[in-house]
Design a protein around this motif. Structure first.
Motif, mmCIF file in Angstrom:
data_model
loop_
_atom_site.group_PDB
_atom_site.id
_atom_site.type_symbol
_atom_site.label_atom_id
_atom_site.label_comp_id
_atom_site.label_asym_id
_atom_site.label_seq_id
_atom_site.Cartn_x
_atom_site.Cartn_y
_atom_site.Cartn_z
ATOM 1 N N TYR A 132 0.927 8.037 -8.443
ATOM 2 C CA TYR A 132 1.026 9.129 -7.556
ATOM 3 C C TYR A 132 1.746 9.958 -6.894
ATOM 4 O O TYR A 132 2.148 11.207 -7.967
ATOM 5 C CB TYR A 132 -0.251 8.933 -6.388
ATOM 6 N N PHE A 166 -2.310 0.357 -4.120
ATOM 7 C CA PHE A 166 -2.876 -0.845 -3.908
ATOM 8 C C PHE A 166 -0.905 -1.442 -5.416
ATOM 9 O O PHE A 166 -1.427 -0.591 -6.594
ATOM 10 C CB PHE A 166 -3.465 -2.211 -3.161
ATOM 11 N N CYS A 186 4.604 3.755 -7.158
ATOM 12 C CA CYS A 186 3.151 4.604 -7.104
ATOM 13 C C CYS A 186 2.617 5.330 -8.182
ATOM 14 O O CYS A 186 3.485 6.315 -8.514
ATOM 15 C CB CYS A 186 3.213 5.123 -6.186
ATOM 16 N N SER A 233 0.570 13.101 1.849
ATOM 17 C CA SER A 233 -0.485 11.530 1.387
ATOM 18 C C SER A 233 -1.428 12.095 0.251
ATOM 19 O O SER A 233 -1.601 12.972 -0.122
ATOM 20 C CB SER A 233 -0.810 11.513 2.965
ATOM 21 N N HIS A 234 -1.469 10.448 -0.507
ATOM 22 C CA HIS A 234 -2.550 10.928 -1.394
ATOM 23 C C HIS A 234 -3.388 9.581 -0.748
ATOM 24 O O HIS A 234 -3.204 9.103 0.007
ATOM 25 C CB HIS A 234 -1.761 10.434 -2.322
ATOM 26 N N PRO A 235 -4.317 9.328 -2.279
ATOM 27 C CA PRO A 235 -5.838 8.136 -1.779
ATOM 28 C C PRO A 235 -4.383 7.115 -1.992
ATOM 29 O O PRO A 235 -3.354 6.814 -2.932
ATOM 30 C CB PRO A 235 -6.312 8.497 -3.450
ATOM 31 N N LYS A 236 -4.834 5.811 -1.232
ATOM 32 C CA LYS A 236 -4.613 4.825 -0.523
ATOM 33 C C LYS A 236 -4.304 3.820 -2.094
ATOM 34 O O LYS A 236 -5.745 4.046 -2.297
ATOM 35 C CB LYS A 236 -5.166 3.852 0.232
ATOM 36 N N ALA A 281 1.138 -1.033 -0.033
ATOM 37 C CA ALA A 281 -0.289 -0.477 -0.305
ATOM 38 C C ALA A 281 1.221 1.345 0.144
ATOM 39 O O ALA A 281 1.823 1.179 0.583
ATOM 40 C CB ALA A 281 -0.791 0.202 1.338
ATOM 41 N N CYS A 282 0.178 2.648 -0.624
ATOM 42 C CA CYS A 282 1.124 3.274 -0.508
ATOM 43 C C CYS A 282 0.162 4.458 -0.756
ATOM 44 O O CYS A 282 -1.167 4.503 -1.350
ATOM 45 C CB CYS A 282 1.813 3.934 -1.869
ATOM 46 N N PRO A 283 -0.004 5.718 0.238
ATOM 47 C CA PRO A 283 1.373 5.907 0.900
ATOM 48 C C PRO A 283 1.377 4.967 2.154
ATOM 49 O O PRO A 283 0.885 4.328 3.048
ATOM 50 C CB PRO A 283 1.063 7.277 1.498
ATOM 51 N N ASN A 284 3.460 4.625 2.389
ATOM 52 C CA ASN A 284 3.339 3.940 3.590
ATOM 53 C C ASN A 284 3.566 4.767 4.361
ATOM 54 O O ASN A 284 3.137 6.079 4.807
ATOM 55 C CB ASN A 284 4.442 3.361 2.735
#
Length: 68
Positions: A51, A38, A49, A33-36, A22-25
């Motif tokens: 994003y 996978f 990622c 941060s940005h929307p999670k 998952a990102c952001p970690n």
């Protein structure tokens, strides 16, 4: 001059399900941060990622449990 984005080494323990991270970690600052999302690293041992451009790379010697 290098244009390298950050690279995060992950272990098999960090990987969820069939080979995703998952990102952001959890180590990333909240302001960045940005929307999670996978990211699948099961095919070639790394993924990027869409994003933030962080590259997630399976640590050398780590083995994912695949279902081939």
């Amino acid at each position: 001059m290098s244009d390298a984005k950050s690279v995060v080494e992950v272990t098999a323990h960090d990987v969820q399900g069939p080979g995703v991270v998952a990102c952001p970690n959890p180590k990333m600052a909240l302001w960045s941060s940005h929307p999670k999302v996978f990211i699948d690293i099961s095919h070639d041992g790394q993924g990027k990622c869409p994003y933030c451009g962080t590259v997630y790379q399976l640590k050398a010697g780590e083995v994912l449990h695949s279902h081939h």
